[in-house]
Design a protein around this motif. Structure first.
Motif, mmCIF file in Angstrom:
data_model
loop_
_atom_site.group_PDB
_atom_site.id
_atom_site.type_symbol
_atom_site.label_atom_id
_atom_site.label_comp_id
_atom_site.label_asym_id
_atom_site.label_seq_id
_atom_site.Cartn_x
_atom_site.Cartn_y
_atom_site.Cartn_z
ATOM 1 N N ALA A 192 26.164 36.668 64.594
ATOM 2 C CA ALA A 192 24.905 35.943 64.732
ATOM 3 C C ALA A 192 24.511 35.853 66.205
ATOM 4 C CB ALA A 192 25.034 34.549 64.133
ATOM 5 N N VAL A 193 23.304 36.309 66.510
ATOM 6 C CA VAL A 193 22.791 36.240 67.880
ATOM 7 C C VAL A 193 21.370 35.683 67.856
ATOM 8 C CG1 VAL A 193 24.188 38.202 68.682
ATOM 9 C CG2 VAL A 193 21.863 38.589 67.922
ATOM 10 N N ARG A 194 20.988 35.109 68.956
ATOM 11 C CA ARG A 194 19.635 34.581 69.115
ATOM 12 C C ARG A 194 18.755 35.712 69.650
ATOM 13 N NH1 ARG A 194 22.127 31.004 66.422
ATOM 14 N NH2 ARG A 194 22.238 28.880 67.176
ATOM 15 N N SER A 195 17.873 36.187 68.811
ATOM 16 C CA SER A 195 17.065 37.351 69.173
ATOM 17 C C SER A 195 16.016 37.041 70.234
ATOM 18 C CB SER A 195 16.400 37.951 67.933
ATOM 19 O OG SER A 195 15.491 37.050 67.336
ATOM 20 N N CYS A 196 15.712 35.760 70.458
ATOM 21 C CA CYS A 196 14.697 35.423 71.463
ATOM 22 C C CYS A 196 15.185 35.678 72.886
ATOM 23 C CB CYS A 196 14.244 33.972 71.310
ATOM 24 S SG CYS A 196 15.474 32.722 71.761
ATOM 25 N N VAL A 197 16.495 35.755 73.088
ATOM 26 C CA VAL A 197 17.038 35.973 74.428
ATOM 27 C C VAL A 197 17.895 37.240 74.510
ATOM 28 C CG1 VAL A 197 16.975 33.530 75.083
ATOM 29 C CG2 VAL A 197 19.035 34.475 73.994
ATOM 30 N N THR A 198 17.821 38.087 73.484
ATOM 31 C CA THR A 198 18.616 39.314 73.469
ATOM 32 C C THR A 198 17.722 40.499 73.844
ATOM 33 O OG1 THR A 198 20.022 38.414 71.724
ATOM 34 C CG2 THR A 198 20.086 40.803 72.056
ATOM 35 N N PRO A 199 17.909 41.060 75.045
ATOM 36 C CA PRO A 199 17.093 42.207 75.438
ATOM 37 C C PRO A 199 17.457 43.439 74.600
ATOM 38 C CG PRO A 199 18.244 41.253 77.330
ATOM 39 C CD PRO A 199 18.812 40.632 76.104
ATOM 40 N N ILE A 200 16.458 44.170 74.153
ATOM 41 C CA ILE A 200 16.740 45.322 73.294
ATOM 42 C C ILE A 200 17.521 46.401 74.024
ATOM 43 C CG2 ILE A 200 14.843 44.919 71.705
ATOM 44 C CD1 ILE A 200 13.309 47.158 73.156
ATOM 45 N N GLY A 201 17.395 46.451 75.331
ATOM 46 C CA GLY A 201 18.130 47.452 76.100
ATOM 47 C C GLY A 201 19.638 47.263 76.071
ATOM 48 N N THR A 202 20.109 46.103 75.628
ATOM 49 C CA THR A 202 21.547 45.837 75.570
ATOM 50 C C THR A 202 22.149 46.178 74.216
ATOM 51 O OG1 THR A 202 21.281 43.550 74.811
ATOM 52 C CG2 THR A 202 21.304 43.924 77.206
ATOM 53 N N LEU A 203 21.336 46.631 73.281
ATOM 54 C CA LEU A 203 21.813 46.790 71.914
ATOM 55 C C LEU A 203 22.410 48.152 71.608
ATOM 56 C CD1 LEU A 203 18.998 44.805 70.154
ATOM 57 C CD2 LEU A 203 21.315 44.074 70.673
ATOM 58 N N GLY A 204 22.069 49.177 72.375
ATOM 59 C CA GLY A 204 22.663 50.499 72.168
ATOM 60 C C GLY A 204 22.584 50.954 70.726
ATOM 61 N N ASN A 205 23.708 51.278 70.134
ATOM 62 C CA ASN A 205 23.765 51.754 68.747
ATOM 63 C C ASN A 205 24.108 50.639 67.770
ATOM 64 O OD1 ASN A 205 23.209 54.476 69.372
ATOM 65 N ND2 ASN A 205 25.313 54.716 70.093
ATOM 66 N N ALA A 206 23.819 49.424 68.126
ATOM 67 C CA ALA A 206 24.171 48.281 67.293
ATOM 68 C C ALA A 206 23.415 48.304 65.972
ATOM 69 C CB ALA A 206 23.862 46.988 68.035
ATOM 70 N N GLU A 207 24.062 47.735 64.950
ATOM 71 C CA GLU A 207 23.433 47.548 63.649
ATOM 72 C C GLU A 207 22.828 46.152 63.626
ATOM 73 O OE1 GLU A 207 21.849 47.908 60.118
ATOM 74 O OE2 GLU A 207 22.981 49.584 60.933
ATOM 75 N N ILE A 208 21.515 46.091 63.520
ATOM 76 C CA ILE A 208 20.787 44.828 63.503
ATOM 77 C C ILE A 208 20.406 44.520 62.057
ATOM 78 C CG2 ILE A 208 18.711 43.626 64.301
ATOM 79 C CD1 ILE A 208 18.784 45.831 66.646
ATOM 80 N N THR A 209 20.715 43.312 61.621
ATOM 81 C CA THR A 209 20.348 42.899 60.268
ATOM 82 C C THR A 209 19.513 41.636 60.363
ATOM 83 O OG1 THR A 209 22.446 43.770 59.434
ATOM 84 C CG2 THR A 209 21.197 42.336 57.956
ATOM 85 N N THR A 210 18.356 41.670 59.717
ATOM 86 C CA THR A 210 17.479 40.509 59.653
ATOM 87 C C THR A 210 17.526 39.939 58.237
ATOM 88 O OG1 THR A 210 15.509 41.723 58.938
ATOM 89 C CG2 THR A 210 15.941 41.626 61.333
ATOM 90 N N ILE A 211 16.910 38.806 58.035
ATOM 91 C CA ILE A 211 16.857 38.191 56.711
ATOM 92 C C ILE A 211 16.229 39.161 55.696
ATOM 93 C CG2 ILE A 211 14.650 37.014 57.133
ATOM 94 C CD1 ILE A 211 17.503 35.396 55.207
ATOM 95 N N GLU A 212 15.310 39.984 56.149
ATOM 96 C CA GLU A 212 14.669 40.957 55.259
ATOM 97 C C GLU A 212 15.636 42.030 54.779
ATOM 98 O OE1 GLU A 212 11.378 39.475 58.055
ATOM 99 O OE2 GLU A 212 13.464 40.098 58.290
ATOM 100 N N GLY A 213 16.743 42.206 55.495
ATOM 101 C CA GLY A 213 17.726 43.222 55.143
ATOM 102 C C GLY A 213 18.832 42.727 54.224
ATOM 103 N N LEU A 214 18.790 41.465 53.820
ATOM 104 C CA LEU A 214 19.878 40.925 53.001
ATOM 105 C C LEU A 214 19.741 41.234 51.519
ATOM 106 C CD1 LEU A 214 20.819 37.415 54.380
ATOM 107 C CD2 LEU A 214 21.830 39.631 54.838
ATOM 108 N N GLY A 215 18.611 40.962 50.960
ATOM 109 C CA GLY A 215 18.428 41.144 49.523
ATOM 110 C C GLY A 215 16.971 41.420 49.218
ATOM 111 N N THR A 216 16.696 41.568 47.944
ATOM 112 C CA THR A 216 15.325 41.804 47.504
ATOM 113 C C THR A 216 14.935 40.699 46.527
ATOM 114 O OG1 THR A 216 15.990 43.118 45.596
ATOM 115 C CG2 THR A 216 15.665 44.301 47.692
ATOM 116 N N ALA A 217 13.681 40.671 46.155
ATOM 117 C CA ALA A 217 13.235 39.683 45.168
ATOM 118 C C ALA A 217 13.953 39.902 43.839
ATOM 119 C CB ALA A 217 11.727 39.766 44.984
ATOM 120 N N ASP A 218 14.215 41.158 43.505
ATOM 121 C CA ASP A 218 14.904 41.464 42.246
ATOM 122 C C ASP A 218 16.411 41.242 42.333
ATOM 123 O OD1 ASP A 218 12.517 42.205 41.048
ATOM 124 O OD2 ASP A 218 12.730 44.303 41.640
ATOM 125 N N LYS A 219 16.976 41.430 43.511
ATOM 126 C CA LYS A 219 18.424 41.292 43.688
ATOM 127 C C LYS A 219 18.693 40.549 44.998
ATOM 128 C CE LYS A 219 22.657 44.001 43.727
ATOM 129 N NZ LYS A 219 23.499 43.408 42.762
#
Length: 155
Positions: free
Chosen positions: A55-82
Motif C-alpha cells: 500500500a502506497v500513497r499515490s499523491c506523493v509517489t512520483p511515477i518516475g520511481t515506479l520502473g516496472n512495478a505492478e500498480i493495482t487500483t481499486i478498479e483492478g480488484l474485482g468486477t460488478a459480476d465478480k
C-alpha cells in the motif's frame, strides 16, 4: 515525455514528467478515479493503491520511481459480476457512507489480508490507522475487513 506503467495488469504509456504524482496519472490520464485526492500529503489514505502488493500513497509517489512495478487500483480488484471478497464484505457490512475513503481503505486492507488473511481486529485497526474516514464508519470497516479475511482464508 512518455512514461510506461503497468496498471491493473495492462501496460500503459502516459505523457508525463517523472516527478508527476501517480495519483494524477491514474485519474487524469487513465480515468481510474477510485483513488481520491484527499490531503496531498500522504496523511489521509484516500489515494492509496498497491505497488507490487504494498500500500502506497499515490499523491506523493512520483511515477518516475515506479520502473516496472505492478500498480493495482481499486478498479483492478474485482468486477460488478465478480467482486473481490473485500468489496463484497464492504457491501454486506454496509461499511460505506459517502464512499470517499473506501478505495484507500480497501487497498490498505488488501495489503494486510494478502499477508495475513486471519488478521486480528487489532492488526486490522493498525493496518488502517493511516486511513481516515470522516463519516465515522470505522467499526463497520473493521468488521468488513475481518469478514473478508475469513473468506480469503478459505480460498
Amino acid at each position: 515525455m512518455a512514461i510506461n506503467l503497468k496498471v491493473n495488469g495492462a501496460s500503459q504509456t502516459v505523457p508525463a514528467e517523472p516527478d508527476t504524482p501517480l495519483l494524477y496519472v491514474l485519474r487524469n490520464d487513465l480515468a481510474l478515479n477510485g483513488a481520491k485526492f484527499g490531503c496531498g500529503l500522504a496523511q489521509c489514505g484516500a489515494c492509496t493503491v498497491l505497488v507490487n502488493g504494498k500500500a502506497v500513497r499515490s499523491c506523493v509517489t512520483p511515477i518516475g520511481t515506479l520502473g516496472n512495478a505492478e500498480i493495482t487500483t481499486i478498479e483492478g480488484l474485482g468486477t460488478a459480476d465478480k467482486p473481490h471478497p473485500l468489496q463484497k464484505a464492504f457491501i454486506a457490512e454496509q461499511a460505506v457512507q459517502c464512499g470517499y475513503c473506501i478505495g484507500g481503505m480497501i487497498m490498505s486492507a488488501k495489503e494486510l489480508l494478502d499477508r495475513k488473511p486471519n488478521a486480528t481486529e487489532a492488526e486490522a485497526r493498525a493496518a488502517l490507522a493511516g486511513n481516515l474516514c470522516r463519516c465515522g464508519t470505522h467499526n463497520r470497516i473493521i468488521g468488513a475487513v475481518l469478514s473478508a479475511g475469513k473468506e480469503m482464508g478459505r480460498t
